[in-house]
Design an enzyme around this catalytic site. Structure first.
Site, PDB file in Angstrom:
ATOM      1  N   HIS A  28     -53.643  37.104 -23.103  1.00  0.00           N
ATOM      2  CA  HIS A  28     -53.913  36.490 -22.545  1.00  0.00           C
ATOM      3  C   HIS A  28     -56.034  36.534 -23.416  1.00  0.00           C
ATOM      4  O   HIS A  28     -56.177  37.548 -23.928  1.00  0.00           O
ATOM      5  CB  HIS A  28     -55.185  36.708 -20.884  1.00  0.00           C
ATOM      6  CG  HIS A  28     -53.674  36.701 -19.998  1.00  0.00           C
ATOM      7  ND1 HIS A  28     -53.604  34.954 -19.792  1.00  0.00           N
ATOM      8  CD2 HIS A  28     -53.142  37.510 -19.793  1.00  0.00           C
ATOM      9  CE1 HIS A  28     -52.716  35.253 -18.930  1.00  0.00           C
ATOM     10  NE2 HIS A  28     -52.135  36.466 -19.324  1.00  0.00           N
ATOM     11  N   CYS A  54     -23.650  40.134 -32.569  1.00  0.00           N
ATOM     12  CA  CYS A  54     -24.048  39.089 -31.702  1.00  0.00           C
ATOM     13  C   CYS A  54     -23.809  38.058 -32.138  1.00  0.00           C
ATOM     14  O   CYS A  54     -24.727  37.896 -32.942  1.00  0.00           O
ATOM     15  CB  CYS A  54     -25.102  39.372 -31.358  1.00  0.00           C
ATOM     16  SG  CYS A  54     -26.458  38.184 -30.558  1.00  0.00           S
ATOM     17  N   GLU A  82     -41.145  59.212 -18.082  1.00  0.00           N
ATOM     18  CA  GLU A  82     -40.193  58.160 -17.603  1.00  0.00           C
ATOM     19  C   GLU A  82     -38.721  58.386 -16.438  1.00  0.00           C
ATOM     20  O   GLU A  82     -37.877  59.541 -17.183  1.00  0.00           O
ATOM     21  CB  GLU A  82     -40.289  57.532 -18.494  1.00  0.00           C
ATOM     22  CG  GLU A  82     -39.530  55.559 -18.669  1.00  0.00           C
ATOM     23  CD  GLU A  82     -40.141  55.048 -17.145  1.00  0.00           C
ATOM     24  OE1 GLU A  82     -40.511  55.092 -17.527  1.00  0.00           O
ATOM     25  OE2 GLU A  82     -39.249  54.983 -15.884  1.00  0.00           O
TER      26      GLU A  82
HETATM   27  C1  LIG Z   1     -45.105  38.307 -12.805  1.00  0.00           C
HETATM   28  C2  LIG Z   1     -45.436  38.834 -13.938  1.00  0.00           C
HETATM   29  C3  LIG Z   1     -46.089  38.549 -15.268  1.00  0.00           C
HETATM   30  C4  LIG Z   1     -47.150  38.787 -16.128  1.00  0.00           C
HETATM   31  N1  LIG Z   1     -47.935  37.924 -16.975  1.00  0.00           N
HETATM   32  C5  LIG Z   1     -48.505  38.596 -17.878  1.00  0.00           C
HETATM   33  C6  LIG Z   1     -49.075  38.013 -19.065  1.00  0.00           C
HETATM   34  O1  LIG Z   1     -48.793  37.304 -19.172  1.00  0.00           O
HETATM   35  N2  LIG Z   1     -49.791  38.996 -19.612  1.00  0.00           N
HETATM   36  C7  LIG Z   1     -50.682  40.334 -19.370  1.00  0.00           C
HETATM   37  O2  LIG Z   1     -51.107  41.111 -19.916  1.00  0.00           O
HETATM   38  N3  LIG Z   1     -49.544  40.904 -18.068  1.00  0.00           N
HETATM   39  C8  LIG Z   1     -48.851  39.534 -17.652  1.00  0.00           C
HETATM   40  N4  LIG Z   1     -48.384  40.701 -16.333  1.00  0.00           N
HETATM   41  C9  LIG Z   1     -48.687  41.292 -15.678  1.00  0.00           C
HETATM   42  C10 LIG Z   1     -47.848  42.692 -16.802  1.00  0.00           C
HETATM   43  O3  LIG Z   1     -46.356  42.708 -17.220  1.00  0.00           O
HETATM   44  C11 LIG Z   1     -48.956  44.444 -16.265  1.00  0.00           C
HETATM   45  O4  LIG Z   1     -49.867  44.507 -16.347  1.00  0.00           O
HETATM   46  C12 LIG Z   1     -47.988  45.826 -16.752  1.00  0.00           C
HETATM   47  O5  LIG Z   1     -46.578  45.752 -17.707  1.00  0.00           O
HETATM   48  C13 LIG Z   1     -47.988  46.747 -15.990  1.00  0.00           C
HETATM   49  O6  LIG Z   1     -47.883  48.202 -17.451  1.00  0.00           O
HETATM   50  P1  LIG Z   1     -47.223  49.246 -16.720  1.00  0.00           P
HETATM   51  O7  LIG Z   1     -46.893  50.297 -17.833  1.00  0.00           O
HETATM   52  O8  LIG Z   1     -48.572  49.795 -15.621  1.00  0.00           O
HETATM   53  O9  LIG Z   1     -46.461  49.412 -15.501  1.00  0.00           O
HETATM   54  P2  LIG Z   1     -44.745  49.493 -15.854  1.00  0.00           P
HETATM   55  O10 LIG Z   1     -44.397  48.535 -16.652  1.00  0.00           O
HETATM   56  O11 LIG Z   1     -44.093  49.117 -14.186  1.00  0.00           O
HETATM   57  O12 LIG Z   1     -45.051  50.997 -16.045  1.00  0.00           O
HETATM   58  C14 LIG Z   1     -44.669  51.462 -14.797  1.00  0.00           C
HETATM   59  C15 LIG Z   1     -43.432  52.918 -15.254  1.00  0.00           C
HETATM   60  O13 LIG Z   1     -43.762  53.851 -14.709  1.00  0.00           O
HETATM   61  C16 LIG Z   1     -42.577  54.774 -14.440  1.00  0.00           C
HETATM   62  N5  LIG Z   1     -42.132  55.213 -12.912  1.00  0.00           N
HETATM   63  C17 LIG Z   1     -43.197  55.495 -11.948  1.00  0.00           C
HETATM   64  N6  LIG Z   1     -42.603  56.342 -11.020  1.00  0.00           N
HETATM   65  C18 LIG Z   1     -42.321  57.481 -12.071  1.00  0.00           C
HETATM   66  C19 LIG Z   1     -42.705  58.585 -11.433  1.00  0.00           C
HETATM   67  N7  LIG Z   1     -42.586  58.792 -10.599  1.00  0.00           N
HETATM   68  N8  LIG Z   1     -42.214  59.081 -12.135  1.00  0.00           N
HETATM   69  C20 LIG Z   1     -41.943  59.106 -13.857  1.00  0.00           C
HETATM   70  N9  LIG Z   1     -42.005  57.813 -14.049  1.00  0.00           N
HETATM   71  C21 LIG Z   1     -42.428  56.664 -12.712  1.00  0.00           C
HETATM   72  C22 LIG Z   1     -42.043  53.008 -13.800  1.00  0.00           C
HETATM   73  O14 LIG Z   1     -40.033  53.536 -14.195  1.00  0.00           O
HETATM   74  C23 LIG Z   1     -42.056  52.297 -15.248  1.00  0.00           C
HETATM   75  O15 LIG Z   1     -41.396  52.331 -16.104  1.00  0.00           O
HETATM   76  C24 LIG Z   1     -47.143  40.596 -15.842  1.00  0.00           C
HETATM   77  C25 LIG Z   1     -46.900  40.190 -14.504  1.00  0.00           C
HETATM   78  C26 LIG Z   1     -45.890  40.386 -13.996  1.00  0.00           C
HETATM   79  C27 LIG Z   1     -45.331  41.357 -12.706  1.00  0.00           C
END
Ligand SMILES: Cc1cc2nc3c(=O)[nH]c(=O)nc-3n(C[C@H](O)[C@H](O)[C@H](O)COP(=O)(O)OP(=O)(O)OC[C@H]3O[C@@H](n4cnc5c(N)ncnc54)[C@H](O)[C@@H]3O)c2cc1C
Ligand SMILES: Cc1cc2nc3c(=O)[nH]c(=O)nc-3n(C[C@H](O)[C@H](O)[C@H](O)COP(=O)(O)OP(=O)(O)OC[C@H]3O[C@@H](n4cnc5c(N)ncnc54)[C@H](O)[C@@H]3O)c2cc1C
Ligand code: SF4
Lengths: 499, 556
Positions: A52, A415, A34
């Site tokens: 959901h 807190c 990360e």
């Molecule tokens: C406004 C909003 C509302 C949402 N509401 C919902 C909801 O209610 N219910 C639901 O199911 N989903 C919801 N989603 C979707 C959900 O939040 C995402 O699908 C989910 O959090 C994605 O997780 P992720 O692990 O793919 O991405 P991330 O949490 O972005 O994780 C990716 C990680 O990779 C790291 N990274 C990137 N590049 C590199 C690199 N080169 N080297 C090392 N590390 C790297 C980043 O730092 C990050 O920590 C919502 C999204 C948004 C934006």
């Protein structure tokens, strides 16, 4: 049997779930890499937190989402228990305010049944309003009792803690900068911290998933869609529990376009979230999580026009924030392996409902690995549990007494809004919190009514002491976000005469 | 759960709590206990190292720590019991004389205190970024004035070098000065209202002295910076406080200080969901009380900023004392009080009146604020046909009105603003004559704040123009001839784990133009505990006959 090296890139909810799923198998050496200082610093920390039900995703248009979401929901019901997470299984409604919208609800109901969503109900008139008496103009509602809300950052942190106890090694503050395919199989992962060998690489890099995929030479999906991730912003208002939530369920409007619309969500701590809106960012800035006057007003106005003046006044807001959806070209999750690059698996384009689907995405990643020859053996002893950090103030009397006599810092409240003790904060640091935000995510210190203005200085002191760093090095959330600048007398030596 | 007993429990050891404890002892109560959630007693006074405290109560110009020290010394002398790092969590009031207060402390764990009466003096909290709905990034470096003040004057760290302050109340002005004294560059103070909110004294001595610009009808509409604040966008606002397009301007800074108002800290009852059931006045945000400062729960009293946000510590102290006298009476005379409470009604132009209820059996000092600024007005109490003339009233300045037992005996009373027809003579337009030298001086002696022009002959005053009374003459003359200020700052303490910096001051006013150099030279000064309040820190500094002395006691 030889040990296989696995690198999971990205410690968001997807990477966390993948790492945990992998940790069930023997003979894997798993690293969760990360770039940020803590897990859950990407999209996972800023979203609505809804698990959901799965009626929303059209199986014809978005087959992967439709296949994973409702199953993900079922897995979460079990996981929140295993991991001791805060959850509010409040159920949801999609509300219709006119006849046309009722037709849409019928479509959603049918789709839900296709997607195997349990217990969906279409309620008409009084029956619908009985669920949400404050929504006077409700004509009908699609009721999904299996829906609920979690705290997504808490979930990702807990999953990584659990994965760690099962042998996963989180490697933080380490950015993957390139991926080299070695002759004869395997990869060399180039990072800001040096090189890592890997037999398997799982790309869960969220908004940066396209860039990581490119590093491995994968520019298109197996269906030929160009892999490009665009940020789409959503903004929120949070109102604290003391004003009481006007709704008891998650309330969606009847969907019209690409998103689920602007909703009302009671979170597990009793706060009310209003949002998100949906703004396509023209910029390619994948870090632009700024809130805007226009966006926030849009959310507030939308809710007020849709449901009447049910929100508390704006100045009772406890926090505004924005999140960035990782939007893929074709709107569907990209969860696939590639014949041209065996061992590299993408789990990207995980837009909504990515939080819900994450545990199922993890299982799908294992399937894809199996298709490419992974023959892992399930561990006989795998620990599904993680002890939450005790919330002293809310423990039963006996238990609290035991905790306090073992460590008196559990009776020192730091807190005051959320009632978090020094003991809890120290425990959070032991478990990996490095920043003020990291402590908030693990304990809720500073997340309450006053947003840390009374306790932040005390938390800085504790972080400084426990990490052995001077106070002016203590970070709010990421590198470069120091709260303090220098000692009180460090500037006055170079005092300028006032004009 | 362990339980201890006390007659009077005081929750919160700030100015109000300290005054209440001392007074209760003086009234003959010998079983008084203070619980204070922080490590040290003193509350907000600990971090208010500037002067301006005690002008009414002690008729002296003290710093916050000096003011606090006077009460701490009495607490020690009287042997009043104090528990620090002891946070009150909830109150279970079983009857008028039985209040079970649950507290927690690292020393004793969670336990109950059974008190016959309770005085709540838990102070107030500040309004934060999100209550102001300022959009933009969410970087480090956005903080309330009180937080910045604590970092600087309790912990000994600067939270930024390039400062923007939102809010022109006393706290914003005082923090603008504090940053300047320590060498930071204060870019400006932005006030959304069309007038400055702080006292004239502070407008002049905090901003003018340091050349800090004040922007009225302006506010911060956006925060920029992903990690640390890099800049803010400021904008002019219209009458409805909406930003005026086209007036936006980017101001580079690395810290944004929010000084936009205080609210009584009723969090304490909110901490646990059951709360304690205090009735809150929406006008003050604090509890509704009678003229004994007793809340709707019998024998639970309230004082200080928990009751209403005060301008001066002197009022806070008096409120603490009134509550203590009431508590002492209630404990001495156990016969049930059966009073037909009359109500103070908030009328036209008034935001709140405290106390909200009165008995008519004694004189009462009413505290109130107006809703908007006005000149030449009466505060009118029509029921008793009373009018009190005010040359100027402004929302930031509390109005105090003492009514006699006789006036209060008739029934409910309404407090309202009424314009006066008999205008006072306005200042004559000032005529500037060619070839003469003038100095522009704001009189700070009273809230009117006359802008005067002082005609100088060499370094002597020849004539003062623009003052509407004579009370200010002495001050204006001094300002014109040789302006003086009290020097105050903090000095790092080298050997104490609990107190990082020592507040110090000059024992006499110092010529203003010596101050900058003095602050610079003091930067290298370090002290070692133990230190007694009043101890000499630097002799004959910054000039002959002036000494720098310690404002508080630091034990080793
Ligand atoms: C406004 C909003 C509302 C949402 N509401 C919902 C909801 O209610 N219910 C639901 O199911 N989903 C919801 N989603 C979707 C959900 O939040 C995402 O699908 C989910 O959090 C994605 O997780 P992720 O692990 O793919 O991405 P991330 O949490 O972005 O994780 C990716 C990680 O990779 C790291 N990274 C990137 N590049 C590199 C690199 N080169 N080297 C090392 N590390 C790297 C980043 O730092 C990050 O920590 C919502 C999204 C948004 C934006
Ligand atoms: C920046 C600033 C400048 C000022 N300048 C001046 C000035 O120049 N002149 C002047 O006269 N006045 C000034 N004042 C006003 C005056 O100092 C304050 O109004 C006064 O000190 C408030 O006293 P208090 O006891 O009501 O509250 P506080 O000082 O806030 O005390 C409350 C105490 O209660 C404790 N507490 C809270 N909750 C609990 C709990 N649940 N259990 C236990 N303890 C608890 C807190 O830790 C705190 O110590 C200024 C104030 C500020 C903030
Ligand atoms: S001159 Fe008189 S009226 Fe004017 S500010 Fe000074 S004291 Fe007040």
């Amino acid at each position: 049997m030889s040990v296989e090296e696995v690198v999971v890139i990205g410690a968001g909810i997807v990477g966390a779930c993948v790492a945990r799923e992998l940790s069930k198998y023997e003979n894997l050496n798993i690293k969760l890499i990360e770039k940020e200082i803590d897990v859950s610093c990407g999209t996972t920390k800023a979203n609505t937190g809804i698990i959901h039900a799965g009626y929303d995703d059209d199986p014809m248009q978005y087959p992967v989402r439709a296949a994973l979401c409702s199953k993900g929901n079922a897995l979460w019901h079990n996981m929140v228990e295993e991991l001791g997470l805060h959850v509010n299984w409040c159920g949801s409604i999609v509300g219709a305010t006119n006849e046309d919208e009722i037709t849409v609800l019928e479509t959603l109901l049918k789709r839900g049944i296709t997607n195997n969503v349990p217990n969906l109900k279409l309620l008409i008139g009084e029956e619908a309003r009985r669920l949400e008496p404050k929504l006077k103009n409700l004509k009908a509602a699609l009721y999904a009792p299996t829906e609920g809300t979690i705290l997504p950052f808490e979930a990702a942190i807990a999953i990584v803690e659990n994965a760690k106890s099962n042998g996963v090694l989180p490697v933080l503050e380490t950015e993957v900068v390139n991926i080299e395919q070695k002759n004869g199989g395997g990869f060399l992962i180039k990072t800001s911290l040096g090189d890592f060998k890997a037999d398997w690489v799982i790309n869960a890099a969220g908004l940066y998933g396209d860039e990581v995929s490119k590093m491995a030479g994968i520019l298109r999906t197996n269906n030929g869609v160009s892999i490009e991730i665009h940020p789409r912003r959503g903004e929120y208002w949070i109102f604290p529990s003391e004003y009481g939530s006007p709704v008891r369920h998650i309330v969606f409007p009847t969907p019209t376009g690409a998103t689920k619309g602007i909703l009302l969500t009671p979170d597990p701590e009793g706060s009310l979230l209003a949002g998100p809106n949906s703004e396509e960012l023209s910029s390619i800035d994948k870090e632009d999580k700024a809130t805007t006057r226009i966006g926030l007003n849009e959310v507030y106005k939308y809710i007020t026009e849709k449901w009447g003046p049910i929100l508390p006044p704006k100045n009772k807001c406890i926090k505004n924030f924005a999140g960035l959806r990782a939007e893929p070209q074709h709107g569907d999750f990209i969860v696939e392996g590639y014949e041209r690059c065996t061992g590299f698996i993408n789990a990207i384009g995980i837009r909504s409902p990515g939080l819900t689907s994450a545990p199922m995405i993890a299982k799908e990643v294992l399937n894809l690995m199996a298709k490419q020859g992974f023959r892992g053996k399930v561990k006989e002893k795998w620990n599904p549990h993680r002890e939450p950090i005790p919330r002293t103030l809310f423990l039963p009397y006996e238990q609290r007494g035991r905790l306090v006599s073992a460590d008196s810092r559990y009776a020192h409240l730091v807190c005051w809004c959320e009632g978090v003790s020094e003991g809890e904060i120290v425990e959070a640091i032991k478990r990996g919190a490095r920043t003020i935000q990291g402590i908030g995510f693990r304990t809720r210190a500073g997340l309450g009514r006053c947003q840390g203005m009374s306790c932040q200085s005390k938390i800085v002191e504790i972080l400084s002491r426990e990490l052995g760093i001077p106070p002016e090095k203590v970070l709010l959330k990421s590198k470069g976000s120091e709260v303090l600048t220098c000692g009180i007398k460090d500037l006055v030596g170079v005092f300028n005469e006032p004009n | 759960m362990n339980q201890i007993n006390t007659h009077l429990l005081i929750v919160g050891g700030g100015a109000a709590g300290l005054a209440a404890a001392c007074k209760a002892y003086e009234e003959g109560l010998d079983n008084v206990l203070i619980v204070e959630g922080s490590k040290e007693l003193g509350g907000i006074l600990l971090q208010c190292i500037h002067t301006g405290f005690g002008l009414e109560y002690f008729k002296e110009n003290l710093t916050g720590p000096e003011y606090m020290q006077r009460f701490l010394d009495k607490i020690r002398k009287y042997g009043i019991q104090v528990m620090t790092q002891t946070m009150a969590l909830k109150i279970d009031s079983r009857s008028r004389y039985e209040h079970i207060v649950t507290v927690s402390s690292p020393e004793k764990g969670f336990f109950n205190i059974d008190a016959k009466a309770v005085i709540m003096t838990t102070g107030c909290r500040e309004r934060g970024r999100d209550e102001l709905n300022i959009p933009g990034d969410r970087p480090a470096g956005v903080m309330t004035a009180g937080t910045a003040q604590r970092y600087m004057d309790v912990y000994g760290y600067l939270p930024g070098k390039e400062v923007v302050v939102v809010g022109s109340g006393d706290i914003g002005l005082i923090m603008a000065r504090r940053f300047s004294q320590e060498g930071a560059n204060v870019k400006g103070v932005y006030e959304i209202l069309p007038y400055a909110c702080g006292l004239r004294r502070n407008q002049s001595q905090c901003l003018k002295d340091f050349g800090i610009p004040l922007h009225l009808s302006s506010t911060v509409i956006q925060i920029n910076g992903k990690k640390r604040v890099e800049s803010v966008i400021v904008s002019k606002v219209d009458e409805a406080f909406n930003p005026i397009p086209g007036t936006e301007e980017e101001v580079k800074c690395d810290v944004l200080i929010l000084a936009t108002g205080l609210l009584p800290d009723t969090r304490f009852p909110k901490l646990l969901p059951e709360g304690i059931g205090l009735k809150i006045d929406p006008g003050t945000g604090g509890p509704i009380v009678n003229d004994l400062f007793e809340t709707n729960i019998p024998n639970i009293f309230a004082a200080g900023n928990f009751l209403l946000v005060n301008d001066t510590v002197d009022d806070v102290t008096i409120q603490g004392e009134v509550a203590a006298i009431s508590a002492a009476k209630a404990l001495a005379d156990k016969s049930p009080v059966d009073v037909d409470w009359k109500h103070a009604i908030v009328g036209e132009g008034i935001r709140f009146v405290v106390p909200q209820m009165f008995s008519g059996n004694k004189d009462v000092c009413f505290y109130m604020r107006v809703t908007r600024p006005a000149e030449n007005v009466f505060i009118e109490v029509p029921e008793v046909d009373k009018r009190f003339f005010n040359r100027i009233v402004r929302p930031p300045e509390m109005i105090k009105l003492v009514l006699s037992e006789e006036q209060l005996s008739s029934g409910n009373l309404t407090f309202k603003i009424k314009p006066s027809t008999s205008f006072l003579k306005a200042a004559e337009p000032i005529q500037i004559r060619e070839g003469r030298t003038y100095k522009e001086i704001t009189c700070i002696v009273c809230p009117v704040g006359c802008q005067t022009m002082v005609e100088m002959v060499g370094d002597q005053v020849r004539e003062i123009k623009g003052a509407t009374c004579t009370r200010g003459i002495e001050f204006i003359r001094q300002e014109a001839v040789c302006p003086v200020r009290i020097l105050f700052t903090v000095v790092p303490v080298e050997n104490s784990s609990s107190v990082k910096v020592l507040p110090v001051r000059s024992d006499k006013p110092v010529e203003k133009n010596l101050l900058n150099e003095a602050y610079r030279r003091l930067a290298t000064c370090r002290v070692k505990a133990p230190i007694q309040a009043g101890d000499l820190i630097v002799r004959d500094f910054p000039c002959q006959g002036v000494n720098i002395v310690a404002c508080r006691t630091v034990l080793s």
